[in-house]
Enzyme design. Structure first.
Site, PDB file in Angstrom:
ATOM      1  N   SER A 128       3.047   7.105   1.078  1.00 25.42           N
ATOM      2  CA  SER A 128       3.536   6.026   1.932  1.00 25.42           C
ATOM      3  C   SER A 128       3.810   4.763   1.117  1.00 25.42           C
ATOM      4  O   SER A 128       3.149   4.504   0.105  1.00 25.42           O
ATOM      5  CB  SER A 128       2.487   5.713   3.002  1.00 25.42           C
ATOM      6  N   TYR A 153      -5.576   3.265   6.041  1.00 24.58           N
ATOM      7  CA  TYR A 153      -4.502   4.246   5.974  1.00 24.58           C
ATOM      8  C   TYR A 153      -3.913   4.285   4.565  1.00 24.58           C
ATOM      9  O   TYR A 153      -3.765   5.358   3.969  1.00 24.58           O
ATOM     10  CB  TYR A 153      -3.414   3.904   6.990  1.00 24.58           C
TER      11      TYR A 153
END
Length: 322
Positions: A128, A153
């Protein structure tokens, strides 16, 4: 290729499966169908895939030790595309253990399956843009030092990259990490801003904007991403460096208000807005340097935000009968 695709019922997973099947590859999809967002949407994606030749699927949780091995048995997998993950920055503040289970333990179980395989050529996995953390300027390059994730995350995604690197070095497993930059489009995730804005604007409800004067994102249309997936999987890294990482972004950041205006135009409705301060875990901006992916795979995003959002809103109206 016979591709094991985790997260097959997810947004990018669904589109990746479509791309691989269109190129004539066999896809074995797995997904745990968790209820982080509407399971009905996940099943609708899966139903469309299961109607296609060359696709079959299993419902299982890759975070459970031995689940993959039990489901696949003696099936020879040549490539893995690991897109299974607990997504969302803000939800990681509420349920951190779900992120460690899926993004770390799940990724580890994929690597363990791979190291005992005698048929595997290549693993590609989702990382990501969040791993870059809070920073000014741009674009962000794969060679940038990434040591300060702004959310749990992001930390789990960075951890996944480190696990991949260790298994590449220890067991010589060719691997490719894909740092996705705010992917959007039809069949998208209901927790993402463009989906939420569309839903609320069409329902005549106000939308909440967090620090819109400073927020920008490298919004990337899903078809631009998945168009290179078959080629990327078929070309594993080789030589001394068998673990590569690529940014996959539009490389043309847009302001949050550009997104709002695009949704308003596509919906034909002016939004009512509430303004709030920046939320914990959210970074101010993302901006991908895509030179390496362009050089190696001809990655060249084409879709602009206005047309891409128009496509999404068209899908949304059709899917939900609006």
């Amino acid at each position: 290729m016979r591709v094991l695709l985790t997260g097959a019922a997810g947004f990018i997973g669904y589109h990746s499966a479509q791309s691989l099947l269109a190129d004539g590859h066999e896809v074995i999809g797995v997904d745990n169908l968790n209820d982080y967002y509407d399971v009905g949407l996940k099943k609708a994606r899966l139903n469309r895939l299961e109607a296609k030749k060359g696709f079959r699927s299993f419902e299982l949780d890759i975070a459970k030790e031995g689940a993959l091995e039990a489901a696949l048995g003696s099936t020879k997998i040549t490539h893995i595309l690991n897109l299974a993950a607990q997504a969302g920055v803000r939800y990681s503040l509420e349920n951190p253990r779900a992120y460690v289970a899926s993004n770390v333990m799940g990724h580890l179980n994929i690597l363990e399956y791979a190291r005992h395989s005698d048929s595997l050529d290549h693993i590609a996995y989702a990382s990501s843009s969040s791993v870059y953390g809070e920073r000014e300027g741009g674009p962000f390059s794969e060679s940038d030092i990434v040591r300060r994730p702004a959310s749990l995350y992001a930390a789990t995604k960075l951890g996944g990259e480190m696990l991949a690197e260790s298994y590449a070095q220890l067991y010589k497993i060719p691997q490719t990490g894909l740092r996705f930059f705010t992917v959007y489009g039809p069949w998208g995730r209901p927790d993402m801003a463009y989906f939420i804005f569309t839903k609320k604007i069409l329902a005549g409800e106000p939308i909440t904007l967090f620090a819109p004067d400073i927020m920008s994102r490298d919004f990337t249309y899903v078809d631009d991403i998945v168009s290179i997936i078959p080629k990327l999987l078929a070309n594993p890294p080789s030589g001394e460096n068998i673990h590569n990482i690529y940014n996959l972004g539009n490389s043309r950041p847009n302001r949050l208000m550009d997104l709002v205006e695009a949704v308003e135009t596509a919906c034909g409705v002016k939004a009512q807005t509430f303004i709030k301060e920046q939320q914990k875990g959210d970074v101010t901006s993302t901006y991908a340097d895509i030179h390496t992916a362009s050089r190696d795979f001809g990655f060249k995003p084409k879709m602009n935000l206005q047309e891409g959002i128009s496509n999404f809103v068209g899908w949304y109206r059709a899917f939900y009968g609006i």
